[in-house]
Structure formats: structure tokens, C-alpha cells
Design a protein around this motif. Sequence first.
Motif, PDB file in Angstrom:
ATOM      1  N   SER A 327       2.545  -9.822   4.196  1.00  0.00           N
ATOM      2  CA  SER A 327       1.820  -8.756   4.888  1.00  0.00           C
ATOM      3  C   SER A 327       2.586  -7.442   4.879  1.00  0.00           C
ATOM      4  O   SER A 327       1.987  -6.366   4.992  1.00  0.00           O
ATOM      5  CB  SER A 327       1.535  -9.176   6.333  1.00  0.00           C
ATOM      6  OG  SER A 327       2.750  -9.442   7.014  1.00  0.00           O
ATOM      7  N   TRP A 352      -5.218   1.439   3.625  1.00  0.00           N
ATOM      8  CA  TRP A 352      -4.643   0.438   4.523  1.00  0.00           C
ATOM      9  C   TRP A 352      -4.836  -0.912   3.854  1.00  0.00           C
ATOM     10  O   TRP A 352      -5.959  -1.291   3.507  1.00  0.00           O
ATOM     11  CB  TRP A 352      -5.357   0.466   5.879  1.00  0.00           C
ATOM     12  CG  TRP A 352      -4.669  -0.375   6.913  1.00  0.00           C
ATOM     13  CD1 TRP A 352      -3.683   0.008   7.748  1.00  0.00           C
ATOM     14  CD2 TRP A 352      -4.936  -1.752   7.201  1.00  0.00           C
ATOM     15  NE1 TRP A 352      -3.288  -1.031   8.559  1.00  0.00           N
ATOM     16  CE2 TRP A 352      -4.051  -2.133   8.240  1.00  0.00           C
ATOM     17  CE3 TRP A 352      -5.818  -2.701   6.694  1.00  0.00           C
ATOM     18  CZ2 TRP A 352      -4.028  -3.407   8.773  1.00  0.00           C
ATOM     19  CZ3 TRP A 352      -5.788  -3.977   7.221  1.00  0.00           C
ATOM     20  CH2 TRP A 352      -4.904  -4.321   8.254  1.00  0.00           C
ATOM     21  N   TYR A 353      -3.717  -1.645   3.653  1.00  0.00           N
ATOM     22  CA  TYR A 353      -3.772  -2.855   2.840  1.00  0.00           C
ATOM     23  C   TYR A 353      -3.822  -4.102   3.708  1.00  0.00           C
ATOM     24  O   TYR A 353      -3.085  -4.238   4.686  1.00  0.00           O
ATOM     25  CB  TYR A 353      -2.566  -2.916   1.893  1.00  0.00           C
ATOM     26  CG  TYR A 353      -2.744  -2.003   0.707  1.00  0.00           C
ATOM     27  CD1 TYR A 353      -3.240  -2.485  -0.495  1.00  0.00           C
ATOM     28  CD2 TYR A 353      -2.463  -0.645   0.812  1.00  0.00           C
ATOM     29  CE1 TYR A 353      -3.431  -1.646  -1.580  1.00  0.00           C
ATOM     30  CE2 TYR A 353      -2.651   0.203  -0.264  1.00  0.00           C
ATOM     31  CZ  TYR A 353      -3.139  -0.305  -1.457  1.00  0.00           C
ATOM     32  OH  TYR A 353      -3.338   0.539  -2.522  1.00  0.00           O
ATOM     33  N   GLU A 354      -4.697  -4.997   3.306  1.00  0.00           N
ATOM     34  CA  GLU A 354      -4.919  -6.257   4.013  1.00  0.00           C
ATOM     35  C   GLU A 354      -4.290  -7.403   3.224  1.00  0.00           C
ATOM     36  O   GLU A 354      -4.462  -7.504   2.005  1.00  0.00           O
ATOM     37  CB  GLU A 354      -6.428  -6.485   4.154  1.00  0.00           C
ATOM     38  CG  GLU A 354      -6.803  -7.762   4.873  1.00  0.00           C
ATOM     39  CD  GLU A 354      -8.314  -7.932   4.926  1.00  0.00           C
ATOM     40  OE1 GLU A 354      -8.901  -8.249   3.865  1.00  0.00           O
ATOM     41  OE2 GLU A 354      -8.902  -7.723   5.997  1.00  0.00           O
ATOM     42  N   ARG A 356      -4.075 -11.104   2.030  1.00  0.00           N
ATOM     43  CA  ARG A 356      -4.936 -12.266   1.850  1.00  0.00           C
ATOM     44  C   ARG A 356      -4.091 -13.419   1.317  1.00  0.00           C
ATOM     45  O   ARG A 356      -3.813 -13.507   0.111  1.00  0.00           O
ATOM     46  CB  ARG A 356      -6.077 -11.939   0.883  1.00  0.00           C
ATOM     47  CG  ARG A 356      -6.987 -10.829   1.408  1.00  0.00           C
ATOM     48  CD  ARG A 356      -8.140 -10.551   0.479  1.00  0.00           C
ATOM     49  NE  ARG A 356      -8.984  -9.476   0.997  1.00  0.00           N
ATOM     50  CZ  ARG A 356     -10.048  -8.985   0.364  1.00  0.00           C
ATOM     51  NH1 ARG A 356     -10.395  -9.491  -0.828  1.00  0.00           N
ATOM     52  NH2 ARG A 356     -10.750  -8.008   0.903  1.00  0.00           N
ATOM     53  N   LEU A 362      -2.367  -8.298  -1.720  1.00  0.00           N
ATOM     54  CA  LEU A 362      -2.604  -7.197  -0.801  1.00  0.00           C
ATOM     55  C   LEU A 362      -3.767  -6.395  -1.366  1.00  0.00           C
ATOM     56  O   LEU A 362      -3.725  -5.970  -2.527  1.00  0.00           O
ATOM     57  CB  LEU A 362      -1.357  -6.312  -0.674  1.00  0.00           C
ATOM     58  CG  LEU A 362      -0.183  -6.871   0.133  1.00  0.00           C
ATOM     59  CD1 LEU A 362       1.052  -5.998  -0.062  1.00  0.00           C
ATOM     60  CD2 LEU A 362      -0.532  -6.960   1.613  1.00  0.00           C
ATOM     61  N   ARG A 365      -8.432  -1.617   1.756  1.00  0.00           N
ATOM     62  CA  ARG A 365      -9.758  -1.694   2.369  1.00  0.00           C
ATOM     63  C   ARG A 365     -10.712  -0.654   1.796  1.00  0.00           C
ATOM     64  O   ARG A 365     -11.903  -0.920   1.620  1.00  0.00           O
ATOM     65  CB  ARG A 365      -9.645  -1.518   3.883  1.00  0.00           C
ATOM     66  CG  ARG A 365      -9.111  -2.748   4.597  1.00  0.00           C
ATOM     67  CD  ARG A 365      -9.264  -2.601   6.098  1.00  0.00           C
ATOM     68  NE  ARG A 365      -8.937  -3.841   6.783  1.00  0.00           N
ATOM     69  CZ  ARG A 365      -9.042  -4.012   8.098  1.00  0.00           C
ATOM     70  NH1 ARG A 365      -9.451  -3.000   8.867  1.00  0.00           N
ATOM     71  NH2 ARG A 365      -8.731  -5.165   8.646  1.00  0.00           N
TER      72      ARG A 365
END
Length: 413
Positions: A327, A352-354, A356, A362, A365
Amino acid sequence: MTPETLVDWYASQQGASFGLGDIIAPMTPPVPARSEWPSISLWVQVDANGGVGAYRIEPGWVRVDEAPPPELINDVSTWVLQTQKRPGLAFTEEPRLTLDEHPTGLAAAGDAGVAQGLAILANHLLARHMQALQLPGLFRVQAPPDAEAWERYRFLLTELGLTPPEELELATLLPLIQAHELAPLLQNLFLELLKPPTDSLQPGGHFGVGVEPYLHGVAAFERYADLFNQRVLWALFTQGKDRKSARSKETIDPRSSECHGRVDWPVLPTGLQEDLQNQAQQLLPQLQERERAHRQAREDYRHLVWLHRCDLTPGQTLRGLVVGVESYGSFVAIQHTPLQGLVHVTALKNDWYEFRPKQQALVGRKTNATFVVGAVMEVVVKGIDYYRQQVDLTLPPDMGDETHEPDASPADA
């Protein structure tokens, strides 16, 4: 080497001979030249299919200026390469101090295949004998890698287009990664999965050489565990009991494997058995601590050598392979080196990176830009911490909003 002498005490404190680069710190003082040496010999019967049958352990002498007949050497070499060769990797950065396995626990691929195969077999047979006779000893064990770590590595191989085995099998896996364009990098990553082998009072499995039980017994000048195990065998030769009591008519040969399963009494005198057990218990934590120190020193030295060899400078652009995603950022293995660096998530601009975890990725969004395990990408050196042996990475100024996925042809990395 006589027990309880100054030389013996020094060897027990050293634990093993130790090498860094061209420098070797021997466990024992230089050994004077002699024409023959006392030895412990293994006589092994081989069946028609090449399998190991009964064997004997005998004291003897080795004449260093004589060699067996060439025909015998050829026959033994052929048998070892056909039946005893272990899957291994090439290790070129460390001096080879013993004939058996590498300190990682794996066999070392290369020219020493016959000698290595014989040494590993001897260690295994000695361990079987000491276990069968319930002799005190310092056995060698190595647990397999954690299942989660293996799955992450397997995921990386799959993303690179390889088909790794479901279960971790060295005979299948090692040739697979050695044939890939990124073989040195994949080898370094695999070595990070391995749990360190260690000495133990109890016999157990050894992942790297694939046998159970196992011990070190062929390098008494290089490792104190080998010296201790040979002393136990010498006690068996000189004081081992071939029957349960003086009244027993049934006898066994304590030097032969044919006695396995037939011994239900202490083979060594009670006082000697307890003394050797106490010695092993006292030695174990000491040898384990020395081995941990040696292992850490080798790892530190290796990384420092590579940091110096690569001569990294802030602002330098490199190519690397994304080998892990969390993360907080992506871990990138730098091309042609065992070094890794972190691209922190704050270096990923304009989104903004999510994280997974199932996809090991990463994902932005807004832009849907992706950083995923197996991707080959360019990175920039942000800083080098030689004390912590860390490399901080960032992205080139014109990157950060594009997708970085596995390339079908990652040979340039």
C-alpha cells in the motif's frame, strides 16, 4: 585435534571457517603437511538399479599422495552424477570452503558435482546411522519457505510468462528460472525466500538438499559441528556396545547399517552418552549464534560490494523489475544486481493510488494507471543509505500517470 585444548576451544568459539571475498578466517590453525591422515570412511553397497543399499562406517587412513585407479574414479563419477546429483544454483561471489551444500542450504551447481554429491550422501548416511543408534549429534535442518512467500514468488514468475509448479519443487523450479532472461535477478529473489539452515539436537528435514535426516560430518577442519559429530562416531568405534548385556547371545555390528532397527539399548556407556549429550546442548546455541553472525556479515558484505560496484548516484536512471507491491509503494529490483529499492507511493503523482492485494498492483483512481508485479520500468535513484544498505527510488519526471504492466519481452531488464 584434542578436546579441551586451547586450539579446540578457539575452534569452538569460531564455529566454522569464514570467508569474505578473498579473505578467509580459518577455524583451525594451518594444518601441517602429512602423507597420510586418520579418517572415517564409508563403505556403500550399490544395488543393480544404482540405489544405496547397506553401508559401513569404519576408521581408517587416507594417503594424500595416492589416487584410486582411473576406472574406479570414472565408475563412481558416473554413478554419482546419475543418482546423487542435486538441483542447485551457481554461486560465484563467495569462497567455497566445504564440499557439501552452500550456506543457503542449496547445492552449488558447477564443476564440483561429483565431490558435492558424495559429500551430501555421506552426511545423510552418517545422520541415518546416528539417528538409528540414538547417538547424540548436531543434526542439520532447514524448513521450506513459507507458503505465502512462495505464492508471491510464483505470482511474479507467472506474470513474467513462466509456468512454475504448483508445489515448490527445486528440480522443476531451478532450471525454469535459470533459463530465463532475468535469471540472475530471479535467482536472487528466490534465495530471499529460503529459510536459513541451522544445527539442531533433533534430526529433521533439510529442504535444500532434499533428504532427512542430515548432518554435517565431512569437513572437520572447517566446521566445529563436523568435528563434534566425528568425535561421537569415534566414541562408537572405541566404546560402542555390540549387545544389550554381557549375558546376551545376540550381537550386532554397531558400525553397519544392518543393525538399524535392532538396537533397543544405549550403544554408548551411560556416562559417555550423557557427557556427549551435555556437550551438544552447550555447543548448539553457541554455534547457532556464530552462524547467524557469519550469515549477516556475508549479506552485509555482498550488498556493500554491489553498492560500490554499481556506483549509484542520485538522479541516475536505471531499469528494473517490480517484484513487490504494498500500500505504501512498489519494490523494484535493479537490473543486473541483487539490489532492490522502494518507489514510495508519494512519488506517484497526479492521482490517488489504491492497493489491490489480489492483483499485486497499485491502481490510480482517476487515471487507472497501474503498477503491478512483473512490470519492467525505469526508475531514478533518489538516495543511497550505505549504513542501512538501502536505495530510495523515484520515477522520472515524465512518468507517474501511465500503466506499468508485465512486458512480453523483459530481456532488457
